[in-house]
Design a protein around this motif. Structure first.
Motif, PDB file in Angstrom:
ATOM      1  N   ILE A 139      28.428  70.378   6.006  1.00 36.83           N
ATOM      2  CA  ILE A 139      27.222  70.664   6.792  1.00 36.83           C
ATOM      3  C   ILE A 139      27.272  72.070   7.387  1.00 36.83           C
ATOM      4  N   ASN A 140      28.445  72.700   7.409  1.00 36.90           N
ATOM      5  CA  ASN A 140      28.560  74.053   7.960  1.00 36.90           C
ATOM      6  C   ASN A 140      28.281  75.144   6.929  1.00 36.90           C
ATOM      7  N   LEU A 141      27.958  74.768   5.694  1.00 37.19           N
ATOM      8  CA  LEU A 141      27.554  75.783   4.728  1.00 37.19           C
ATOM      9  C   LEU A 141      26.216  76.378   5.180  1.00 37.19           C
ATOM     10  N   PRO A 142      26.145  77.677   5.398  1.00 37.31           N
ATOM     11  CA  PRO A 142      24.932  78.293   5.958  1.00 37.31           C
ATOM     12  C   PRO A 142      23.688  78.043   5.098  1.00 37.31           C
TER      13      PRO A 142
ATOM     14  N   LEU B 116      30.370  67.587  14.725  1.00 37.72           N
ATOM     15  CA  LEU B 116      30.811  67.538  13.336  1.00 37.72           C
ATOM     16  C   LEU B 116      31.851  68.612  13.067  1.00 37.72           C
ATOM     17  N   ALA B 117      31.784  69.724  13.800  1.00 36.81           N
ATOM     18  CA  ALA B 117      32.793  70.772  13.648  1.00 36.81           C
ATOM     19  C   ALA B 117      34.169  70.263  14.075  1.00 36.81           C
ATOM     20  N   ASN B 118      34.225  69.493  15.172  1.00 33.69           N
ATOM     21  CA  ASN B 118      35.500  68.926  15.616  1.00 33.69           C
ATOM     22  C   ASN B 118      35.955  67.777  14.721  1.00 33.69           C
ATOM     23  N   PHE B 119      35.012  67.147  14.059  1.00 34.21           N
ATOM     24  CA  PHE B 119      35.328  66.036  13.158  1.00 34.21           C
ATOM     25  C   PHE B 119      35.922  66.533  11.843  1.00 34.21           C
ATOM     26  N   ALA B 120      35.484  67.725  11.410  1.00 38.76           N
ATOM     27  CA  ALA B 120      35.835  68.236  10.084  1.00 38.76           C
ATOM     28  C   ALA B 120      37.351  68.307   9.814  1.00 38.76           C
ATOM     29  N   PRO B 121      38.194  68.732  10.767  1.00 38.79           N
ATOM     30  CA  PRO B 121      39.632  68.764  10.459  1.00 38.79           C
ATOM     31  C   PRO B 121      40.216  67.381  10.155  1.00 38.79           C
ATOM     32  N   PHE B 122      39.602  66.321  10.671  1.00 39.28           N
ATOM     33  CA  PHE B 122      40.084  64.960  10.451  1.00 39.28           C
ATOM     34  C   PHE B 122      39.450  64.330   9.203  1.00 39.28           C
TER      35      PHE B 122
END
Length: 384
Positions: free
Chosen positions: A141-144, A128-134
């Motif tokens: 989901i990366n909000l702690p 999902l981290a690699n998906f986020a820029p697109f």
């Protein structure tokens, strides 16, 4: 040395059968029999190759699914690619043949996202981290501590609110979500010869923490007292070995599957952010399929979701067992200890407000998503 001779003969047969299949273009068949441990059986190899060839020739549509992981990775990292292939083929009654491209054959990370968006491949797995820029809305989901725990993540992405508010934003970018893969939360993993176990944010004071390019993760580790150190994923093992970075944060399964077990000392389950994956599909290709095939692929994705959730604790247990053998010590935190981490860097802090409104569209929508994460959904999943 009869035992050694038999092992050598078996290995020779397996290599010969693998090369025979790949040489005839039946790479997926070779992967299937290899994953099942049947390469030493000529009959199994021939039968599987025959079945794959028949399925491919009988299908109306071929669907290439590319991943970064070898097929056996699901033992410690439940990526479920063979299950997804089988489920799609069966649910569509053979109308779709899935050709797997595992192990990074067609790239990894954002390269796979680009190929899905461009239609070079029909579907792929990526973080999902690699998906986020697109598809920026996914970065919520990366909000702690918003959905770091497996159950909160499953509640959120399985909710009607998420599907109604976030999926349209993803589809605007040319993607169809097939299913979210639960792996486990990110951890705090320390290198051998480095600092001692991290149980509280104060233990991170001065620790050089390897982070990806995510600005959100960099801000989180600054808030909890670490020194965020951006390092490309491919350079991370050497950076950890050499002390360029003292710590990193993939899930336990990822630490094992990527070969970190011999260079780590301590792992702490802080449960801040999910280390999750997603299988995305090219939306234009998906929409070009007949309605019954679309519905069958969605059903197959749902079935694979349930298989993934059931697999999570077994995969974690295997990875932890192997890391423990290598001398890694694990640390779980009490509710009181976790509360200290949440207070120091959690999403309730004002530093995260701009992210909430930018990614969700408004604070009202974010509040709805927060309620969804808090509400037990249809499925249960085990938490670390």
């Amino acid at each position: 040395m009869p035992t050694m001779k038999k092992e050598n003969e078996r290995a020779s047969v397996e290599r010969r059968n693998f090369l025979k299949l790949t040489g005839s273009g039946a790479f997926t068949a070779a992967m299937v029999v290899g994953a099942a441990g049947m390469l030493s059986s000529e009959a199994a190899v021939a039968q599987t190759a025959k079945e794959e060839k028949e399925r491919e020739s009988a299908a109306d549509h071929t669907m290439i699914i590319a991943t970064a992981y070898v097929l056996g990775a699901s033992r410690s990292y439940p990526i479920m690619q063979l299950d997804l292939k089988e489920n799609i083929q069966n649910a569509t009654n053979g109308k779709v043949y899935v050709k797997l491209a595992p192990g990074g054959q067609l790239g990894t990370g954002d390269a796979l996202v680009q190929k899905v968006q461009g239609g070079t491949v029909q579907a792929a797995q990526h973080s999902l981290a690699n998906f986020a820029p697109f598809a920026p809305a996914i970065d919520l989901i990366n909000l702690p501590y918003f959905c770091g725990a497996n159950q909160r993540f499953t509640n959120l992405v399985g909710s009607d609110t998420w599907k109604q508010q976030i999926h349209p934003k993803v589809e605007e970018r040319g993607f169809k979500i097939l299913f979210y893969v639960v792996i486990d939360p990110r951890v705090v993993a320390l290198r051998k010869g480095g600092p001692g176990p991290v149980l509280a944010p104060t233990d991170l004071d001065g620790v050089k923490f390897r982070v990806p390019g995510s600005q959100m993760l960099q801000q989180y580790y600054r808030l909890v007292g670490a020194n965020p150190t951006p390092v490309a994923w491919g350079e991370t093992p050497s950076a950890i070995k050499q002390g360029v970075a003292d710590a990193l944060d993939p899930s336990v399964g990822a630490l094992y599957v990527f070969g970190f077990k011999d260079i780590l000392s301590h792992v702490t389950f802080t449960q801040a952010v999910p280390d999750s994956q997603v299988f995305s599909c090219n939306l234009e290709w998906f929409n070009s399929l007949p309605a019954d095939v679309q519905e069958a692929i969605e059903f197959a994705s749902e079935v694979t979701t349930q298989q993934n959730l059931a697999k999570v604790p077994a995969a974690r247990a295997y990875a932890m067992s192997e890391l423990t053998k290598a001398g890694v010590e694990f640390h779980s935190l009490s509710d009181e200890q976790l509360a200290v981490w949440k207070e120091a860097g959690g999403y309730q802090r004002s530093e995260w407000d701009q992210y909430k409104t930018d990614l969700a569209g408004s604070m009202d929508v974010f509040n709805q998503l927060e309620e969804a994460a808090d509400t037990m959904g249809r499925y249960y999943v085990h938490d670390a």
